[in-house]
Scaffold this motif. Structure first.
Motif, PDB file in Angstrom:
ATOM      1  N   SER A  15       6.134   5.015   0.777  1.00  0.00           N
ATOM      2  CA  SER A  15       7.104   5.077  -0.320  1.00  0.00           C
ATOM      3  C   SER A  15       8.523   4.756   0.127  1.00  0.00           C
ATOM      4  O   SER A  15       9.425   4.645  -0.701  1.00  0.00           O
ATOM      5  N   ARG A  49       6.147  -5.212  -0.497  1.00  0.00           N
ATOM      6  CA  ARG A  49       5.751  -3.974  -1.144  1.00  0.00           C
ATOM      7  C   ARG A  49       4.338  -3.592  -0.704  1.00  0.00           C
ATOM      8  O   ARG A  49       3.432  -4.434  -0.696  1.00  0.00           O
ATOM      9  N   PRO A  60       0.574  -2.613  -0.791  1.00  0.00           N
ATOM     10  CA  PRO A  60      -0.392  -2.929  -1.853  1.00  0.00           C
ATOM     11  C   PRO A  60      -0.628  -1.722  -2.765  1.00  0.00           C
ATOM     12  O   PRO A  60      -0.801  -0.598  -2.295  1.00  0.00           O
ATOM     13  N   ALA A  61      -0.635  -1.978  -4.058  1.00  0.00           N
ATOM     14  CA  ALA A  61      -0.873  -0.895  -5.019  1.00  0.00           C
ATOM     15  C   ALA A  61      -2.246  -0.269  -4.798  1.00  0.00           C
ATOM     16  O   ALA A  61      -2.429   0.939  -4.978  1.00  0.00           O
ATOM     17  N   SER A  62      -3.196  -1.100  -4.388  1.00  0.00           N
ATOM     18  CA  SER A  62      -4.552  -0.582  -4.156  1.00  0.00           C
ATOM     19  C   SER A  62      -4.570   0.421  -3.007  1.00  0.00           C
ATOM     20  O   SER A  62      -5.325   1.399  -3.031  1.00  0.00           O
ATOM     21  N   LEU A  73      -1.964   2.413  -2.055  1.00  0.00           N
ATOM     22  CA  LEU A  73      -1.361   3.654  -2.558  1.00  0.00           C
ATOM     23  C   LEU A  73      -2.342   4.415  -3.444  1.00  0.00           C
ATOM     24  O   LEU A  73      -2.456   5.644  -3.351  1.00  0.00           O
ATOM     25  N   LYS A  74      -3.045   3.694  -4.284  1.00  0.00           N
ATOM     26  CA  LYS A  74      -4.017   4.325  -5.187  1.00  0.00           C
ATOM     27  C   LYS A  74      -5.141   4.973  -4.392  1.00  0.00           C
ATOM     28  O   LYS A  74      -5.571   6.095  -4.698  1.00  0.00           O
TER      29      LYS A  74
END
Length: 386
Positions: A193, A200, A202-204, A206-207
């Motif tokens: 974060s 950035r 990867p959103a995957s 963080l998820k």
């Protein structure tokens, strides 16, 4: 280096003679000086190629080979150089090329740039040899970029290491989840974060880590609930008579009661994390005790609210800045929790009268004076008529 100095010494000996004639010494000096300048320029040219790529370390490495390049340029760029060039031209001897002084000046600046990054660059080499994690190497790489600002290839290297770090963080998170280490998962989420990444995360990723964390929290809470349920019920049942025979205020500082409330809070915290349903056997086992503790807590809160509101009301009765409106509001709040004691209510009545007189004495005096004037006038009229 010693040969270059010898060549310059020979040239100076030749130039020390007025109008030097063509000689074998002049021919040899011209050939030697020309060769020396070409050798130095060749090394400067190689350094220049590295400098254009911002490779200070490689350029300095070549310059530091013996004879050292900056010192060689200094020797060959001697004061009488122009006079010697004119002499060789006059006698049609080998012409020395111009020294690449501009590259030498850039090379001197490169020494300063290299000095700024030398230590972190050495640490990075050691970490590479040890096959250290991407995150450790990334920290050193970011330091190098800060010290060597304006060099474009650091960004590419950092982005590559960041992508490697994302893969390492993902693998580590899976390992942490197997060990039920929620603190380690929190550290990974905190690292991802931060605003230090060129790309950035990867959103995957963080998820996935967030999902692993929720799973670990639920599994940990679920594993602790049976023991907590047993401790809570056993503790309350052991001291039930004590709790029921004690007033709510008396339990406020009671160590046994405090232990019960701590178990109560822990149980609810873990039940929420475990998403425990009301039809779960553990919930049904603990529910009677939970309800009883909550009832006593409500009584304690009610008593605390009563004492606080009554205390505020009594304090207001002694304050000179109070108005009748404010006092009436405070009394309503105090009466909401319990009957206001008679002696306090009597103080309230006296205070309200005092405030009424304080607020209305001018009106009363004015009305009295008006009545006196009217009475005097009526009396005067009656007397005059008689």
């Amino acid at each position: 280096m010693a040969d270059y100095q010898r060549i310059i010494d020979d040239i100076r000996n030749i130039l020390s003679v007025p109008k030097p004639a063509l000689s074998d010494a002049l021919r040899q000096a011209a050939d030697d000086y020309s060769s020396a300048c070409r050798e130095v320029n060749d090394r400067l040219r190689r350094c220049g190629e590295y400098l254009r790529q911002h490779l200070w370390c490689e350029a300095v490495h070549i310059a530091e080979l013996e004879p050292k390049l900056i010192e060689s340029v200094s020797v060959l760029d001697f004061m009488e150089r122009e006079a010697f060039i004119e002499l060789t031209q006059a006698h049609e001897q080998t012409q020395a090329p111009q020294l690449m002084i501009d590259v030498a000046e850039e090379l001197q600046e490169a020494y300063g740039r290299y000095a700024a990054i030398e230590k972190p660059l050495a640490r990075l080499r050691v970490l590479n040899l040890k096959r250290a994690s991407g995150s450790r190497r990334l920290a050193v790489m970011r330091e190098l970029q800060r010290r060597d600002a304006g060099v474009p290839f650091w960004d590419d290297d950092i982005i590559g290491l960041e992508r490697q770090s994302f893969q390492e963080i993902e693998r580590q998170a899976s390992s942490d989840a197997r060990r039920l280490d929620v603190n380690a998962l929190d550290r990974s989420l905190d690292e991802l974060s931060q605003n230090q990444w060129r790309e950035r995360p990867p959103a995957s990723l963080l998820k996935k880590i967030s999902s692993l964390r929720r799973s670990v929290v639920e599994r940990t809470a679920t594993s602790k609930l049976p023991r907590l349920t047993q401790e809570l019920v056993a503790h309350f049942n052991e001291h039930r008579a004590h709790f029921q025979n004690s007033s709510a205020p008396a339990l406020a500082n009671d160590a046994v009661w405090i232990t019960a409330t701590q178990l109560y809070d822990q149980w609810y915290t873990h039940a929420e994390k475990a998403e425990l349903l009301e039809n779960d056997p553990m919930y049904q086992t603990a529910e009677p005790v939970l309800a009883e503790i909550q009832r006593i807590r409500n009584e304690q809160q009610h008593d605390q609210n009563r004492r606080e509101s009554l205390g505020q009301f009594e304090d207001a009765l002694t304050r000179p800045d109070m108005t009748r409106f404010k006092l009436q509001g405070l009394r309503r709040v105090a009466a909401r929790w319990a009957l206001v004691p008679t002696d306090v209510d009597q103080k309230f009545g006296r205070k309200m009268k005092q405030l009424w007189w304080k607020e209305n004495w001018e009106k009363v005096v004015g009305a009295a004076m008006f009545l006196i004037v009217v009475g005097a006038f009526v009396f005067f009229i009656l007397v005059v008529k008689k």
